[in-house]
Enzyme design. Structure first.
Site, PDB file in Angstrom:
ATOM      1  CG  ASP A 291     -14.142  35.511  22.624  1.00  9.82           C
ATOM      2  OD1 ASP A 291     -14.022  34.833  21.584  1.00  9.82           O
ATOM      3  OD2 ASP A 291     -13.788  35.094  23.731  1.00  9.82           O
TER       4      ASP A 291
HETATM    5  C1  BGC Z   1     -12.761  32.013  22.641  1.00 12.85           C
HETATM    6  C2  BGC Z   1     -11.590  32.824  22.110  1.00 12.85           C
HETATM    7  C3  BGC Z   1     -11.175  32.332  20.748  1.00 12.85           C
HETATM    8  C4  BGC Z   1     -12.389  32.422  19.834  1.00 12.85           C
HETATM    9  C5  BGC Z   1     -12.094  32.051  18.396  1.00 12.85           C
HETATM   10  C6  BGC Z   1     -13.880  31.917  21.627  1.00 12.85           C
HETATM   11  O1  BGC Z   1     -14.874  31.035  22.036  1.00 12.85           O
HETATM   12  O2  BGC Z   1     -13.211  32.579  23.850  1.00 12.85           O
HETATM   13  O3  BGC Z   1     -10.518  32.783  23.016  1.00 12.85           O
HETATM   14  O4  BGC Z   1     -10.089  33.034  20.259  1.00 12.85           O
HETATM   15  O5  BGC Z   1     -13.419  31.583  20.342  1.00 12.85           O
HETATM   16  O6  BGC Z   1     -11.803  30.752  18.228  1.00 12.85           O
END
Ligand code: BGC
Length: 761
Positions: A291
């Site tokens: 993530d």
């Molecule tokens: C979230 C993810 C997301 C990523 C990219 C993160 O803060 O937890 O689910 O895909 O950002 O945008």
């Protein structure tokens, strides 16, 4: 350093950017996946043989390339990045791709990822709303349309679906998943993967699906986002894992690891999770991405001593790509190899997985998109129609006393549509929306106005203003909202009450603003935020007929409201055509048939209150465990009313005994006993009466949504086999089927009362 999750911030961009063109994407039939995969691996290995350590680390590094961030062309040219996220403009995607293909030493194309959560330009209902449809086919179609728009724009990979089971509505991200139930969650996970990715990775017009967040993110204690999670092995296996298993069986090409620590180890660094469970047991053969900043966060979490160690541990555990804002920790991988702290084979293994994804997506042959084609795909009216259909199917009629709904269009002369969400584009679309077509978005007020055009005078008043949180540091990108002055505040409130007074019908639209739901949007209370209750009181005091539409990403505490309004329609965040769907439901053009994918508590104090709990030693007292409140929910899981009524006959089995390796069929007849066409979702719940573990009092195992004309009947059949009745047993550490008696219930919600016993041998 503070952990830096990014999305809510970028969600602020939601309504700011324009989307243009892309590639033509025609559907192709299924391909010979095994042969294709083998060829891709061979080709990837040949490439790896030519790569420097730095180029290898580059392929594993993904960076944010949002329009407001510094350009990354130099890093791409130098081979320091293998993937970009958050660029959705096809022209900009082509530019970046040209740099990768023409300027980097090996010309390896970039993989573009994006949070295509419930649409790109056409916005479908939020995933929790899609789950409420109990209609995997419509969810698959919606995600296929979202994929078509994304792929046409040059995006190859969606960070979706989010398949985290969520049993606490305080958690803002409950809106992104399918709710509390492993079976519904699994059906929705598989449908979304099929929709996004198509029959195989590389299907024209589709994208790689990336189920997330592996694993247990939804179990955040107190609903506090990112909090450490403790889960027993039995909970992991029986509750949190099944939707991932379903997504992987449906072919998902990517998995995103989770931010938080699970059982005292960051998920991003868990060998057990990523290697043993995901790849070993589930047989996942795609690539794993962290993530955003998840790798570096191990330092903030006081798990890794420094960024180099964080990179080493994440890669060793089974992450292949690092998503990061700012310099990637994976840039340290070459030094780690040189110092003997990381086997080059581990690095190569990850690079191979990433390259295989690029090869299978056809990027080496077709790195660019056709901007003219993208413009056409993004404007496809069929996608808007599908958005309306999906929104109509996701509506849940929570409450309808005395047939207050549907309204009779001919009888309304002066309509007042009141509330802060009545005419707000952003709040109709919901969170995780970045490049929608604002002009095309139909709010509830607009939908009602269009539906009543020429027949009634429609007045629209917000009445009160909701607070819009803008993530700190990114104020510049936040939705533009000027707070009302005290004078405005009073004037707008008075205008709403005046509109109510002169109306002969009021539709009140209340709930949560876009930014009050989603990532980093936990709620400590579930009551209607802001001054909405005051508005409700004042509008009710006019004594005019009123119905309530709720727009929100979670169940809200409406216990005090329920006895005071005759009808409540839950619209979730319904998307681009959501307001039209709501208007059509209010006037009976469509009959709501959605069901709750989550148990609806009476108050925040009852949370967590999912239905699939095990019995206590005093099951008869389960409804009176609080001294100050009932312990039953306001609405059970699976609840949803209709403008018609249904009769579900007692179920029967073709054989009373399930033999080893066999199957039985349960049948039940459902009849539309009312006066209008409508939908019912027939739900099958099971319970094991005795065995080697305590099992939940009820578990959903199958469902079917049917449409019936008045008087029409249909026989519904569910196949029951050993796999459906088995579970993972913590003492024996394996999946078991316990012989003995099982209760099987069918009905319209988790309180289904029609029972048939089954004996399992
Ligand atoms: C979230 C993810 C997301 C990523 C990219 C993160 O803060 O937890 O689910 O895909 O950002 O945008």
């Amino acid at each position: 350093m503070k952990a830096r999750p990014l999305l809510p911030a970028l969600a602020a961009l939601a309504l700011c950017c324009t989307v243009p063109a892309s590639i033509a994407a025609k559907e192709t039939g299924p391909v010979n996946q095994t042969k294709q995969a083998e060829a891709a691996h061979t080709r990837a290995r040949a490439l790896i043989a030519q790569m420097t350590l730095a180029e290898k680390a580059g392929q594993l590094s993904q960076a944010f390339a949002a329009p407001f961030l510094p350009p990354l062309d130099d890093a791409v040219a130098a081979g320091r990045l293998g993937s970009l996220l958050f660029v959705s403009d096809p022209a900009r995607i082509n530019q970046y791709q040209r740099v990768a293909v023409e300027k980097s030493r090996l010309g390896i194309p970039l993989l573009f990822g994006f949070d295509v959560i419930h649409g790109l330009r056409t916005i479908f209902p939020v995933p929790l709303g899609l789950a409420a449809s109990f209609d995997p086919a419509v969810v698959e179609q919606a995600q296929a349309a979202a994929a078509a728009e994304a792929r046409a724009s040059g995006i190859h990979w969606a960070f979706a679906p989010m398949v985290d089971i969520a049993r606490d509505p305080r958690w803002g991200r409950i809106v992104e998943g399918a709710g509390e139930d492993p079976h519904l969650g699994s059906e929705m996970a598989a449908a979304q993967v099929r929709g996004l990715q198509g029959p195989a990775i590389g299907t024209s017009g589709r994208v790689i699906a990336g189920p997330k967040h592996f694993l247990g993110y939804g179990a955040a204690p107190g609903g506090r986002d990112y909090e450490p999670v403790s889960l027993s092995d039995a909970e992991i296996r029986n509750v949190y894992l099944p939707p991932f298993t379903a997504a992987i069986r449906a072919g998902a090409g990517n998995i995103m690891s989770a931010y938080m620590d699970i059982n005292q180890q960051p998920a991003v660094a868990s060998n057990w999770l990523l290697d043993d469970l995901l790849r070993g047991e589930l047989g996942f053969d795609g690539f794993v991405v962290s993530d955003a900043n998840g790798v570096q966060n191990q330092v903030a979490q006081h798990f890794a001593a420094d960024e180099a160690e964080a990179a080493q541990r994440a890669l060793m555990a089974g992450n292949d790509m690092e998503m990061a804002l700012g310099p990637n920790a994976f840039a340290r991988l070459p030094a780690l190899v040189e110092q003997g702290r990381l086997p080059v084979a581990v690095l190569d293994r990850a690079v191979e997985r990433v390259l295989v994804a690029k090869i299978r997506m056809g990027l080496f042959e077709h790195p660019y998109v056709d901007e003219a084609v993208a413009a056409r795909v993004l404007a496809d009216p069929a996608h808007r129609d599908l958005a309306q259909q999906a929104a109509e199917r996701s509506l849940v009629l929570l409450h309808n006393q005395g047939g207050a709904l549907p309204l009779k269009p001919g009888a309304v002369r002066r309509m007042a549509v009141i509330g802060p969400l009545a005419d707000s584009v952003a709040d109709t679309l919901g969170p995780w929306v970045f490049v929608p077509d604002k002009a095309e978005t139909v709010t509830v007020a607009r939908g009602i106005s269009e539906r009543l055009a020429g027949q009634a005078v429609v007045t629209v008043e917000p009445g009160v203003q909701l607070r819009r949180a803008i993530p700190s540091g990114l104020e510049a990108f936040g939705p533009t909202q000027t707070a009302w002055t005290e004078e405005d505040r009073q004037a707008r409130f008075a205008a709403a009450v005046a509109a109510a007074r002169t109306a002969d019908q009021i539709v009140l639209v209340l709930g949560e603003a876009q930014s009050q739901s989603g990532e980093r949007a936990s709620a400590s209370d579930l009551k209607l935020p802001g001054e909405q209750l005051r508005l409700l009181d004042a509008v009710l005091a006019t004594g005019k007929p009123i119905v309530l539409v709720l727009i929100a990403g979670r169940p809200l505490d409406i216990s005090a409201i329920l006895p005071r309004v005759p009808a409540i329609l839950m619209a979730w965040y319904p998307g681009t055509r959501g307001g039209m769907a709501v208007a059509r439901a209010l006037f009976g053009d469509v009959n709501p048939g959605g069901k709750l994918p989550v148990t609806w508590p009476r108050s925040v104090g009852q949370v967590p209150i999912h239905y699939a709990r095990s019995l206590t030693h005093t099951p008869d007292r389960a409804d009176s465990l609080y001294h100050d409140a009932p312990s039953t929910p306001l609405f059970p899981f699976g609840h949803g009313l209709s403008y018609t009524s249904f009769r579900i006959d007692p179920p029967t089995l073709d054989q009373p005994v399930l033999k080893p390796g066999g199957a039985v069929t349960l049948s039940t007849r459902i009849t539309n006993s009312g006066t209008s066409e409508g939908d019912e979702v027939v739900q099958l719940y099971i319970h094991q009466r005795a065995g080697r573990a305590m099992r939940p009092a009820r578990e959903l195992k199958a469902f079917q949504r049917v449409t019936l004309r008045p008087g029409e009947s249909r026989t519904i059949r569910f196949r029951i086999d050993g796999a459906m009745l088995s579970y993972w047993n913590a003492s024996e550490r394996r999946t078991l089927l316990d012989p003995g008696r099982f209760d099987l219930w069918v009905g319209p919600d988790a309180q289904a009362a029609q029972l048939v016993p089954l004996q399992v041998e």
